[in-house]
Each structure stands twice: as structure tokens, then as C-alpha cells.
Design a protein around this motif. Structure first.
Motif, PDB file in Angstrom:
ATOM      1  N   SER A   1     -56.269  15.138  26.645  1.00 18.62           N
ATOM      2  CA  SER A   1     -56.125  15.280  25.203  1.00 18.62           C
ATOM      3  C   SER A   1     -54.875  16.081  24.865  1.00 18.62           C
ATOM      4  O   SER A   1     -54.242  16.682  25.747  1.00 18.62           O
ATOM      5  CB  SER A   1     -57.365  15.966  24.615  1.00 18.62           C
TER       6      SER A   1
ATOM      7  N   SER B   1     -56.164  19.743  20.358  1.00 19.65           N
ATOM      8  CA  SER B   1     -57.576  19.549  20.679  1.00 19.65           C
ATOM      9  C   SER B   1     -58.002  20.419  21.849  1.00 19.65           C
ATOM     10  O   SER B   1     -59.104  20.985  21.862  1.00 19.65           O
ATOM     11  CB  SER B   1     -57.841  18.080  20.995  1.00 19.65           C
TER      12      SER B   1
ATOM     13  N   ILE C   1     -60.199  13.773  20.747  1.00 19.66           N
ATOM     14  CA  ILE C   1     -59.917  13.926  22.164  1.00 19.66           C
ATOM     15  C   ILE C   1     -59.830  12.533  22.776  1.00 19.66           C
ATOM     16  O   ILE C   1     -60.249  11.553  22.159  1.00 19.66           O
ATOM     17  CB  ILE C   1     -60.983  14.774  22.891  1.00 19.66           C
TER      18      ILE C   1
ATOM     19  N   PRO D   1     -63.277  18.924  28.339  1.00 17.58           N
ATOM     20  CA  PRO D   1     -62.396  17.756  28.185  1.00 17.58           C
ATOM     21  C   PRO D   1     -61.950  17.176  29.527  1.00 17.58           C
ATOM     22  O   PRO D   1     -60.753  17.082  29.831  1.00 17.58           O
ATOM     23  CB  PRO D   1     -61.217  18.337  27.401  1.00 17.58           C
TER      24      PRO D   1
END
Length: 317
Positions: free
Chosen positions: A101, A105, A236, A260
Motif C-alpha cells: 500500500s 495508508s 490499501i 497490511p
């Protein structure tokens, strides 16, 4: 030619590597201590690199991509992600697509207090979260954890009269109201264009050293709808694992964390039918607004296994 992927800090992520290998990919990995890395017994090549906080770490990754014609780079270690995100164009110059990402983010996801504030602003249910000791009350238990970090390290669930003691044991702590309930992980995959391809809620049955050891896939339309709402608010992309908890009394679902990256329990989601290798390869076709199906009620029961290698050392890149 087969597509290739480089996993950073691959460590014990053997099942993740096998998913790509079984789908015809060339899989590379990095580790600062490759002779003790279980991944060496499975992947095509394992490269020794400095730690991510040492000089030349990021240059070493680019060298690997350039000399091995790497198509995709997938980071697995959160402390390196922000610096990597700044270098997407540099990797792209050598044909390596960094599956990560953007900085904005990541700055939210990797800071648990910022993430809690984002949830509140976006209208996403989340437990009350504070960064000052004097803000807590005696109504419930509290979860004390580091504001940044991964793997469930230094997380304590304590009574209100124990908060002061345990806060001294945690670096840069935040305080989150404890919700008694069932814990879930939700594995998702989002394209660079923002399309959500899969949402797979998993009930966490047992956790060991911060990583799920027993888990089962479930169908929960309310959790899935809330997750899509969240992903439409926070842009994302790539793989992510979202943590949350469903209140035992009210049934309300609360979001807690967003990792993430591929989470430690993602082998269950792959076994349930989510084709991450196809998602990443770009040949995957899926009808708009339709999520990829998965097997519900599939349970993962982890056990210790071993990789055996001769003690002959590993070379540098």
C-alpha cells in the motif's frame, strides 16, 4: 517464462511459499540469517541481506531484483514497509512490482492509535482507545499493547488496577478497552485499482506466540459487509489481514488492527480456495462486486514440523 516473486524476511513462511511454487512460480526469499531460515528447504533461492535497520538493506533488495529478474516483491516484515513504499518507482525501474500500500495508508495501519482514530472518523466500530494512562476508567478490563509492532508481542489484558504496573512494561503503550468475545482474523486481497477480490473471515480458536495455531473459516455476512465498508474507506492494496472481535453479549463486531501483509494464518485461507498466486499474476478474471468463493468450515490445526539442512553456510548476494 514462469513469473517470479521475492518474499522479504521469509523466515518460517513455508506454506505461503509453497502456494506460489505449486502454481508454477519461481520463489525467492531473503533473511538476515539464512542458515537458520526454514524457507531455504523449499524456495528456489534464499539470499542473505542486512537487517532492515542497517545500511544497504534496501539497495540489496534492488540488487536481487535486478540480477534475478524479479516480477513481484512482497514484504512480510512491517518495520520495513514505510521505507519500501517510498521506493516503489525505484523497484519498478527494474521490472519489480512492489505489492504494498501507499505511505499514507501504511502510516495509518502501522500505528495502532492512528488506526483507532481512523476507525472512529470513518464510522467503523472499534474499542475505545487511549494513549494516556489517566484516560482509562475502572468499568472494564484493558488491553495494553505497543503503539507499533507485530506478532502480538508485549500485549497484556489486565484489570484497571493493574494498568499502571503493566504500562511500564510496554514501550510506547496504548490502552484499548477490552471486549469479551470471539476473536476473528479476516484475510482480504485488494487490487491496485481498489477492487476487493476476496474477504475470508476466520475464527481464531487458539493463538500461540501471537500467531494463530487453530482456526476455522466461517461465513458471516455482517462481518463481510463491514469489512468491505472499511476497505472502501481506507485504500490499501494487495494482501492484508484484519483483526477484530465480536462481543459475546451484543454481537457487535469491533475492528482492532490491520496488518497490511499476508498474515500468519493465511495458509488456511489458501487451502479454503483463495488463489493468491492467480490474483497477483494479473490473469485472474472476476465479475465486478463479486467475491471469490471459499470453503466454509475448513479448520486448520497447526503442528510443529522441521526442515533439515546440512551445516554448510550460505553465500551473500
Amino acid at each position: 517464462m514462469a513469473p517470479s516473486v521475492l518474499f522479504t524476511t521469509i523466515g518460517r513462511r513455508v506454506q505461503l511459499a509453497r502456494h506460489f511454487i505449486d502454481n508454477g512460480w519461481i520463489v525467492y526469499g531473503t533473511d538476515s540469517n539464512p542458515e537458520d531460515c526454514a524457507g531455504q528447504g523449499v524456495i528456489n533461492s534464499l539470499f542473505k541481506v542486512p537487517r532492515c535497520d542497517e545500511p544497504n538493506y534496501y539497495d540489496s533488495l534492488i540488487t536481487i531484483c535486478r540480477t534475478n529478474v524479479v516480477n513481484y516483491v512482497i514484504p512480510l516484515f512491517e518495520p520495513e514497509m514505510l521505507e519500501l513504499a517510498k521506493r516503489k518507482e525505484e523497484f519498478a525501474q527494474y521490472g519489480a512490482n512492489l505489492v504494498l500500500s501507499d505511505e499514507e495508508s501504511l502510516n495509518i495501519c502501522l500505528d495502532k492509535y492512528k488506526l483507532a482514530q481512523f476507525f472512529i472518523k470513518a464510522g467503523i466500530p472499534t474499542p475505545e482507545t487511549f494513549k494516556k494512562l489517566e484516560q482509562i476508567d475502572a468499568k472494564t478490563k484493558w488491553v495494553i499493547k505497543p503503539r507499533t509492532g507485530m506478532g502480538g508481542k508485549d500485549v497484556h489484558i489486565v484489570d484497571s488496577n493493574e494498568v499502571h504496573y503493566f504500562s511500564n512494561k510496554v514501550s510506547n503503550p496504548i490502552y484499548q478497552r477490552y471486549i469479551p468475545g470471539q476473536e476473528y482474523s479476516i484475510d482480504v486481497f485488494i487490487t491496485k485499482e481498489g477492487r476487493v477480490l476476496s474477504v475470508v473471515p476466520r475464527l481464531r480458536l487458539e493463538v500461540r506466540s501471537g500467531e494463530v495455531s487453530k482456526s476455522v473459516t466461517v461465513k458471516d455476512e455482517a462481518i463481510t459487509r463491514l469489512t468491505i465498508k472499511l476497505l472502501n474507506k481506507l485504500r490499501i492494496n494487495g494482501p492484508a489481514t484484519i483483526q477484530g472481535i465480536k462481543d459475546n453479549v451484543t454481537g457487535q463486531f469491533y475492528f482492532i488492527e490491520i496488518n497490511p501483509r499476508f498474515g500468519g494464518g493465511v495458509p488456511l485461507t489458501m487451502e479454503a480456495g483463495i488463489p493468491y498466486a492467480d490474483f497477483l499474476g494479473g490473469d485472474y478474471e472476476q465479475q465486478l462486486e463479486v467475491l471469490h468463493p471459499y470453503q466454509v468450515g475448513l479448520k486448520m490445526l497447526r503442528y510443529d514440523d522441521a526442515i533439515f539442512v546440512s551445516d554448510k553456510g550460505m553465500g551473500n548476494i
